[in-house]
Structure formats: C-alpha cells, structure tokens
Design a protein around this motif. Structure first.
Motif, mmCIF file in Angstrom:
data_model
loop_
_atom_site.group_PDB
_atom_site.id
_atom_site.type_symbol
_atom_site.label_atom_id
_atom_site.label_comp_id
_atom_site.label_asym_id
_atom_site.label_seq_id
_atom_site.Cartn_x
_atom_site.Cartn_y
_atom_site.Cartn_z
ATOM 1 N N GLY A 260 -3.178 -14.790 25.026
ATOM 2 C CA GLY A 260 -2.437 -13.962 25.970
ATOM 3 C C GLY A 260 -3.141 -13.970 27.312
ATOM 4 N N PRO A 261 -2.430 -14.215 28.412
ATOM 5 C CA PRO A 261 -3.091 -14.347 29.718
ATOM 6 C C PRO A 261 -3.792 -13.078 30.169
ATOM 7 C CG PRO A 261 -0.691 -14.278 29.956
ATOM 8 C CD PRO A 261 -0.973 -14.419 28.499
ATOM 9 N N VAL A 262 -3.153 -11.926 29.975
ATOM 10 C CA VAL A 262 -3.771 -10.670 30.411
ATOM 11 C C VAL A 262 -4.968 -10.341 29.527
ATOM 12 C CG1 VAL A 262 -3.396 -8.214 30.803
ATOM 13 C CG2 VAL A 262 -1.580 -9.847 31.341
ATOM 14 N N THR A 263 -4.820 -10.545 28.235
ATOM 15 C CA THR A 263 -5.945 -10.304 27.327
ATOM 16 C C THR A 263 -7.144 -11.162 27.716
ATOM 17 O OG1 THR A 263 -4.478 -9.740 25.487
ATOM 18 C CG2 THR A 263 -6.712 -10.427 24.929
ATOM 19 N N LEU A 264 -6.886 -12.437 28.010
ATOM 20 C CA LEU A 264 -7.986 -13.326 28.382
ATOM 21 C C LEU A 264 -8.657 -12.858 29.660
ATOM 22 C CD1 LEU A 264 -9.558 -15.927 27.817
ATOM 23 C CD2 LEU A 264 -7.863 -17.153 29.184
ATOM 24 N N LEU A 322 -12.669 -10.281 21.555
ATOM 25 C CA LEU A 322 -12.084 -10.463 22.887
ATOM 26 C C LEU A 322 -10.940 -9.487 23.108
ATOM 27 C CD1 LEU A 322 -12.069 -14.371 23.232
ATOM 28 C CD2 LEU A 322 -13.579 -12.741 24.383
ATOM 29 N N THR A 323 -10.110 -9.279 22.086
ATOM 30 C CA THR A 323 -9.033 -8.301 22.248
ATOM 31 C C THR A 323 -9.594 -6.884 22.337
ATOM 32 O OG1 THR A 323 -8.720 -8.267 19.849
ATOM 33 C CG2 THR A 323 -7.280 -9.696 21.110
ATOM 34 N N LEU A 324 -10.707 -6.631 21.660
ATOM 35 C CA LEU A 324 -11.322 -5.303 21.750
ATOM 36 C C LEU A 324 -11.861 -5.058 23.157
ATOM 37 C CD1 LEU A 324 -12.164 -2.717 20.361
ATOM 38 C CD2 LEU A 324 -14.272 -3.851 19.619
ATOM 39 N N ILE A 325 -12.530 -6.041 23.740
ATOM 40 C CA ILE A 325 -13.024 -5.899 25.114
ATOM 41 C C ILE A 325 -11.846 -5.714 26.071
ATOM 42 C CG2 ILE A 325 -14.280 -7.031 26.990
ATOM 43 C CD1 ILE A 325 -15.863 -8.542 24.815
ATOM 44 N N ALA A 326 -10.772 -6.483 25.859
ATOM 45 C CA ALA A 326 -9.601 -6.364 26.725
ATOM 46 C C ALA A 326 -8.958 -4.989 26.598
ATOM 47 C CB ALA A 326 -8.593 -7.461 26.386
ATOM 48 N N ALA A 327 -8.851 -4.477 25.377
ATOM 49 C CA ALA A 327 -8.265 -3.156 25.174
ATOM 50 C C ALA A 327 -9.131 -2.079 25.819
ATOM 51 C CB ALA A 327 -8.098 -2.889 23.682
ATOM 52 N N TRP A 328 -10.455 -2.236 25.692
ATOM 53 C CA TRP A 328 -11.359 -1.290 26.388
ATOM 54 C C TRP A 328 -11.125 -1.338 27.886
ATOM 55 C CZ3 TRP A 328 -14.788 -2.914 30.098
ATOM 56 C CH2 TRP A 328 -15.591 -1.912 30.660
ATOM 57 N N ALA A 329 -10.996 -2.533 28.451
ATOM 58 C CA ALA A 329 -10.792 -2.656 29.896
ATOM 59 C C ALA A 329 -9.503 -1.992 30.332
ATOM 60 C CB ALA A 329 -10.791 -4.130 30.294
ATOM 61 N N ALA A 330 -8.445 -2.114 29.547
ATOM 62 C CA ALA A 330 -7.153 -1.551 29.934
ATOM 63 C C ALA A 330 -7.129 -0.038 29.826
ATOM 64 C CB ALA A 330 -6.046 -2.152 29.060
ATOM 65 N N ILE A 331 -7.815 0.527 28.835
ATOM 66 C CA ILE A 331 -7.716 1.967 28.588
ATOM 67 C C ILE A 331 -8.892 2.743 29.167
ATOM 68 C CG2 ILE A 331 -7.774 3.700 26.749
ATOM 69 C CD1 ILE A 331 -5.937 2.024 25.138
ATOM 70 N N ARG A 332 -10.092 2.164 29.171
ATOM 71 C CA ARG A 332 -11.268 2.909 29.605
ATOM 72 C C ARG A 332 -11.973 2.278 30.804
ATOM 73 N NH1 ARG A 332 -12.826 6.535 25.566
ATOM 74 N NH2 ARG A 332 -15.001 6.608 26.268
ATOM 75 N N GLY A 333 -11.997 0.948 30.851
ATOM 76 C CA GLY A 333 -12.755 0.292 31.909
ATOM 77 C C GLY A 333 -12.099 0.380 33.265
ATOM 78 N N LEU A 334 -10.878 -0.119 33.415
ATOM 79 C CA LEU A 334 -10.202 -0.107 34.701
ATOM 80 C C LEU A 334 -9.943 1.308 35.222
ATOM 81 C CD1 LEU A 334 -7.659 -3.056 34.339
ATOM 82 C CD2 LEU A 334 -9.705 -2.968 35.764
ATOM 83 N N PRO A 335 -9.495 2.272 34.390
ATOM 84 C CA PRO A 335 -9.296 3.627 34.926
ATOM 85 C C PRO A 335 -10.561 4.265 35.476
ATOM 86 C CG PRO A 335 -8.149 3.366 32.838
ATOM 87 C CD PRO A 335 -9.006 2.151 33.010
ATOM 88 N N SER A 336 -11.731 3.835 34.990
ATOM 89 C CA SER A 336 -12.976 4.449 35.460
ATOM 90 C C SER A 336 -13.412 3.914 36.824
ATOM 91 C CB SER A 336 -14.088 4.197 34.440
ATOM 92 O OG SER A 336 -14.437 2.820 34.411
#
Length: 510
Positions: A260-264, A322-336
C-alpha cells in the motif's frame, strides 16, 4: 517502555472498532478459503507438496517447515488443495491476533486495530492462500516479536524462551529469518536499559532453544555439503545480476503496490524519524522494537537491490511491523507534530480506502473471471490438474508404462506427483535433468527405470535434454490439455519412451 501508557491519548475514528476489524478479517479469510478450495495448486505448491510426502530435516531450495505444515494440513483436511493450503490460510489470522496484541501493548488498542486492518487489506495478504515457505516465515517472525512485547509489558524473563522458540521455527521457514536474530541483538544493544537484560539467564536459554530447533537442519546441511544454505546463499552474491536503477524502482514500486503506498510512506517516515533521534518523537522507546527488529533485513534488501532484483515477497515477514509503524504514524505520530493536521486523517482514510478497493477488485476478478482482465487473474491457470493426471494415468495403463518423467521442470513434476498421490496412483515420477532436486526421495529400481515409460513435455521443457538422446525408442502418443471454462490454458505432449541410454541415467542423478 510502554508508549501507550506515557503518550497522550490520540484520536481515532469512531468506526475503527474491534467488531469492524474482526468482520473484515473473517470475510477475507472466507474469501481466501473459497479460492483455496476452488483452485488447483501452482508449480511451487506442487513441489512443496512432494516434499511433504517425504518429510525430512532439509531440502535443497528451502528449510523444511513448509513441508511439515503442508503434511499437517493434509492430515487434517485431506488430500486436496485445501488441505495443502490449510496452514497458509490460517497464518494471516494468527498474525493478526499477535499484531493486535503487540500494537496494543506498545501504542494502545487503536493503533493495534488499524495495523491489523491495514495488514489484512494489503494486496499481498488479501489473497495469500498459497502454501509457500513465506507462511511459516511470516508467522513465527511475528510470534517472536509478540512474545518480546509481552516481556516488555510484564518484565517476566520467561518470555525469552518463547522468543527463542519462535525465532528458531521461523528460520526453519526461510533462512531470511536469520535477519530477525540480528534485529533482536540490535534492539538489545541499542539502549543501556536493554543491555541489562543480558543478565537474564532466560534470554541466553532462548538462544539455546533456537539453536536446538535449528540443529536438525544444520546437521542436514552439513551432511549434504551445505546444499540448502549454499543454494539460497548464492542470491547474496548476485546470482541474477541486473540493473540497479530498475531494481530499486521495482523494490519501491512493488512494495507500494503490495503493501500500500500510504502504508509504505508512513512506515518509512516513522522509521526515519526514529533513526534521526528526534527528541520530541512520541513513543520513541516503544518504536524501537518494530523499527530495529526489521532494520537489518531492510538494509540488506536495499543493498541486494544494488546488484540483483528483490522479490516482492521477500519483505513479507517485515509487513506486520511496517503496518504497525504506519498505523502509529497515522494515529499517534502525525497528530503529535502539531502542523499539517490534515495529514493524519488524510493518510488514514486514503490507505483504508485504497486497501478496500484493491481487495474488492481482486475478489471480483477471482470470483467472476472477467475475460478483459485475464492477465490479472492468476486463478485461470490454477485449474485442470486432476483431469490432466487422470488422462496421463489412463495413457500409462494403456501403454503399460512403469513410470512418468518430466524434463527439468520441478513445478510440473511436483504437480503431477501431488495429484497422482491425491488420486491414489503409485506410478513413480522421475525428474530428468534436475535430479539434484529430488535427493530426498529414493529412485525406483533399475527394473522399473529400464521398462517403458511416459515423458510429459511442456513448451518450457529444457531443450538441453532432447528425448531422442535419452531413449532409443521415442514415439509421440497424444496431447493433453488443461482447461478452464472451455479454453485450453496449457497443453502437454505425452511421449512413449523405452530403452534408456546412459544419458538418461546421468540426467536423473545418483
């Protein structure tokens, strides 16, 4: 160490619930199971199924776990494609459970749920029904990291025994999993606190457990001139040299499509942010496990692309993290970050919608088989092997043939052998020109080999072994077709052969 406890509560969409994720995972499992039952095996699966008829501690191409898991599935669900694929079908379910638990321990339930959803909505996993070494490799890689996450939560050092067990079993799936061992060492050495864990005797005992699990395969390699390790090791030296620019394009493009492009992008962004040691990075300690455990493998594949192509499936064991890191970025990383607040929800919805569209598209292609998308429908070629084997057996009976041979094509030989076994046929299959692949099973006696046989010839059969040089008597009998929806998807010439020459015995190996 638990980022879910120390970081501020993040916002997750209301629809991201356990019930929804469970429904998606189960629906995809049902779809894969239907496809596994409705289709025949592919070349590699036939070859691995042949392994499972002769269980042992090692084989030329890969370690033995794929043969063991196929044998287990066949014993439970019968001699058919569904039995062969049983373990592969269950693997994404078990990985999803371990991934959810690991994500919840490290970052909270919302990240764990999104990681599971995105993992199951990947191009590669949504239709991962084939019985290959990737299944045990992926599963035990993930289970080792889950056991380590449980140690991080409880600080009970006994979890290290399970880490060692699962890590060892993973290497029995693919030698690629040796990189996980390097990743775990890197994880341990990367902080003062983690270096103190070397005081736990259970950590060292876990390493001993891993070695004990691997010992039979190591001994098999030693007895066979390191055949399995050497066969795979040739890839490191660039067995198939190619253009680096194209290799890197294929590596990135393949992962963008299949993962998935966004996940990557999110996974790479989160990894780079952690490596740059940004002091304000949220959940920095918790991110160490998913980042460092796969970093040696990721760096190796980047290096490998500098001289040879990297198969898209080679990175499959890294996908859960990789999907776990991506999910963290979407929910916790980017909002911070505080800036570009639109980025997190945009990424979350974009990847989820992309995954749903890809999965629905693939399911429609597999179920409806539209002729306009024939090239995308791999299942069209996964048909007709039961009928082909029955037709060849009928010819063999009419000709009094004592064996069936295939010239230098392990896939066709494995499929004919597998479907012969499913049907109860006892005619031996002989590999000609690649006998080194079949040393795990005994050849029939000279009386059988010197008798009349059948030679099955495909358009891709190796021309270095012309039948006229292998036998003094060769006559073409008929052509057998594999068919799907009234169309021939493949044709095979069937030759009657007898009076083998010395070249034949050289070609079938010792």
């Amino acid at each position: 160490m638990n980022g879910a406890d120390t970081a501020p509560v993040s916002r997750a969409p209301a629809w991201l619930s356990p019930a929804l994720v469970l429904v998606v995972v189960l629906l995809l499992f049902i779809g894969r199971s239907w496809a596994a039952w409705d289709t025949d095996l592919v070349d590699d699966e036939g070859y691995y199924t042949l392994w499972s008829l002769h269980l042992g501690p090692g084989y030329l191409d890969h370690p033995p776990a794929v043969a063991w898991t196929i044998a287990l599935g066949r014993s439970l669900l019968g001699e058919n494609s569904l039995g062969v694929r049983a373990f592969a079908l269950l693997t994404p379910l078990l990985i999803s459970l371990a991934l959810y638990r690991t994500g919840a321990i490290l970052f909270g339930t919302a990240v764990g749920l999104l990681a599971v959803l995105w993992y199951n909505l990947t191009f590669g996993i949504s239709l991962s029904l084939l019985a290959t070494p990737d299944a045990p490799s992926m599963l035990f890689w993930m289970l080792a990291l889950w056991a380590l996450a449980e140690f991080l939560r409880s600080r009970n050092p006994n979890w290290w025994l399970l880490v060692g067990l699962f890590a060892g079993l993973g290497v029995l799936g693919k030698y690629t999993n040796l990189f996980l061992g390097l990743g775990l060492v890197l994880f341990l050495l990367s902080s003062a606190e983690r270096r103190r864990w070397f005081r736990h005797w259970q950590l060292w005992a876990g390493g001993v457990v891993a070695l004990l699990v691997l010992a039979p395969n190591i001994w098999w390699n030693y007895q066979n001139d390191w055949a399995g390790i050497g066969f795979q090791g040739r890839r490191i030296t660039g067995l198939f040299a190619s253009d680096p620019a194209r290799n890197y394009l294929e590596l990135l493009g393949g992962q963008a499509i299949f993962l998935g492009p966004v996940t990557l992008l999110l996974a790479l962004g989160g990894t780079i942010a952690w490596l740059l040691r940004r002091p304000t990075l949220q959940d920095r300690e918790a991110l160490a496990l998913p980042v460092l455990s796969g970093l040696p493998a990721l760096l190796y594949f980047i290096y490998h692309a500098s001289h040879s192509s990297v198969g898209a499936n080679w990175l499959l064991p890294l996908w859960p993290m990789l999907t776990l890191i991506a999910a963290w970025a979407a929910i916790r990383g980017l909002p911070s970050v505080g800036r570009h607040r639109w980025a997190a929800p945009t990424a979350l919805y974009a990847q989820t919608i992309y995954g749903l569209v890809v999965v629905l598209f693939l399911q429609l292609v597999v179920i409806l088989h539209p002729p306009q998308l024939e090239r995308l429908d791999r299942t069209r070629d996964m048909r007709g092997w039961t009928e082909v084997r029955a037709a060849i057996d009928a010819i063999a009976e009419a000709q009094g043939a004592r064996w069936i041979g295939v010239i230098n094509h392990y896939g066709i030989l494995g499929l004919l052998a597998s479907y012969g076994h499913f049907a109860g046929s006892d005619l031996p299959m002989i590999g000609i020109g690649d006998g080194y692949r079949y040393t795990f099973r005994p050849l029939p006696g000279a009386e059988t080999l010197e008798g009349p046989g059948l030679l099955v010839v495909h358009s891709s059969s190796d021309r270095r072994w012309p039948p006229e040089e292998l036998f003094r008597e060769v006559s073409e009998l008929e052509r057998v077709e594999r068919r799907f929806q009234g169309e021939a998807v493949a044709r095979y010439r069937v030759l009657a052969v007898s009076e083998p020459t010395p070249a034949f015995f050289d070609a079938i190996g010792p």
